[in-house]
Structures are given as C-alpha cells and as structure tokens.
Design a protein around this motif. Structure first.
Motif, PDB file in Angstrom:
ATOM      1  N   CYS A  93     -80.550 -24.419 -35.480  1.00 27.75           N
ATOM      2  CA  CYS A  93     -79.527 -23.416 -35.779  1.00 27.75           C
ATOM      3  C   CYS A  93     -78.227 -24.140 -36.104  1.00 27.75           C
ATOM      4  O   CYS A  93     -77.893 -25.122 -35.449  1.00 27.75           O
ATOM      5  N   HIS A 135     -84.666 -14.701 -36.300  1.00 27.51           N
ATOM      6  CA  HIS A 135     -83.590 -15.576 -35.798  1.00 27.51           C
ATOM      7  C   HIS A 135     -82.210 -14.983 -36.135  1.00 27.51           C
ATOM      8  O   HIS A 135     -81.323 -14.936 -35.272  1.00 27.51           O
ATOM      9  N   HIS A 139     -79.078 -13.244 -33.768  1.00 25.66           N
ATOM     10  CA  HIS A 139     -77.655 -13.622 -33.781  1.00 25.66           C
ATOM     11  C   HIS A 139     -76.770 -12.381 -33.714  1.00 25.66           C
ATOM     12  O   HIS A 139     -75.748 -12.383 -33.033  1.00 25.66           O
TER      13      HIS A 139
HETATM   14 NI    NI Z   1     -78.974 -19.652 -36.057  1.00 28.64          NI
END
Ligand code: NI
Length: 169
Positions: A93, A135, A139
């Motif tokens: 990330c 993913h 967030h």
């Molecule tokens: Ni990320």
C-alpha cells in the motif's frame, strides 16, 4: 499539475470513514485528476481519497498496471454488492511503504458505483482487480491491509509499523 501528498500509516485520516459524494462538481473532478497524477507519480496501482487526506468516497485505479486496459478506473461511492471465492496474495500500500504481507480477499467482486458523469457503473471484477477494489474500498472505511492479518503476521510487522507511525520510514 501538482501531485498530492500521500498520507502514511499513523496519520489519523487513514482511519476515518469517508463520506458519500452527493454531487460530482468541479472540486471532485479536480480531486480525481490530481489523484491519478499522484498515483502515476508514486507508481502505485490504486489510490483512495483518504490517502490524500480527503474524507470522500472516491478511489482511482491504474488498470494498465495489470490489465490490457489503458483508461484509469475512477469510482465514486463504491458499494460491494456481491463477492465470491477467496484468493491469497502479497499486498502492499502506498500508505505503508516497504510493508508487504499475504492478504486473503474475494476472488470475484461485484461493485456498484458512479463515474465522473454521475452515471451508475457496475464492475464485475476477478483476480487482481477484485483484490485492488476490495483494498481501495477498505481505505474508504478506514481499514488498512494490515488489519486483515492474524496476530502472528502482525507481530512480525510490528517494528516496521512502529517506524512508520513515528515517521521514520
Ligand atoms: Ni492502499
């Protein structure tokens, strides 16, 4: 166009639940193009608004990184409507530089959202795209990939995470 600064682990904004976007105006279009610029400069695959300090439900994906698709994907107010199967692959990330771990995600994901023209879109994602969408949606709910790890794997990363929190990368 200047790129935005990417917030890293320990920044409280990464833990915020982003708000729905009610109108796609100039501000949102501007944010989307700046996010794309920032993503390209950073060499990442996906970027969510919370990672650049904006608590808004929008993320961008550079599909050219893994698909024969040049146009970037911009999704506003994404909602997971279906998920199937499982896959476990190594993940990283932009907000956790130098940190990688195997994460289990759905193999297939159906996501509903809106584009920059406020038109509804439905994405049937498989494989890498399914992983990336999961993913990025995480967030927007203040969830980071390390939150999916078991306590042992997390412990192995704890030193790295402490360094990131302290701003020493
Ligand atoms: Ni990320």
């Amino acid at each position: 166009m200047t790129a935005l600064s990417i917030r890293t682990y320990g920044d409280p904004v990464l833990r915020k639940r982003a708000k729905e976007i009610t109108k796609v105006d100039e501000k949102i279009r501007n944010l989307a193009s700046k996010m794309l610029r920032t993503l390209k400069d950073a060499g990442g695959i996906g970027l969510a608004a919370t990672q650049v300090g904006e608590e808004l439900r929008i993320f961008v994906v550079d599909r050219s990184q893994f698909q024969l698709e040049d146009s970037p994907l911009i999704v506003i107010n994404p909602v997971v409507v279906n998920s199937r199967g499982e896959q476990t692959e190594e993940e990283g990330c932009l907000s956790l530089p130098g940190t990688y771990a195997d994460v289990t995600r759905p193999l297939e994901l159906t996501v509903r959202g809106m584009d920059l023209d406020e038109k509804e879109m439905v994405i049937e994602a498989k494989g890498v795209l399914s992983r990336v969408l999961a993913h990025e949606i995480d967030h927007l709910d203040g969830v980071l990939f390390v939150d999916h790890l078991g306590s042992l794997k997390r412990r192995l990363l704890s030193k790295k995470l402490k360094q990131l929190s302290a701003g020493k990368q």
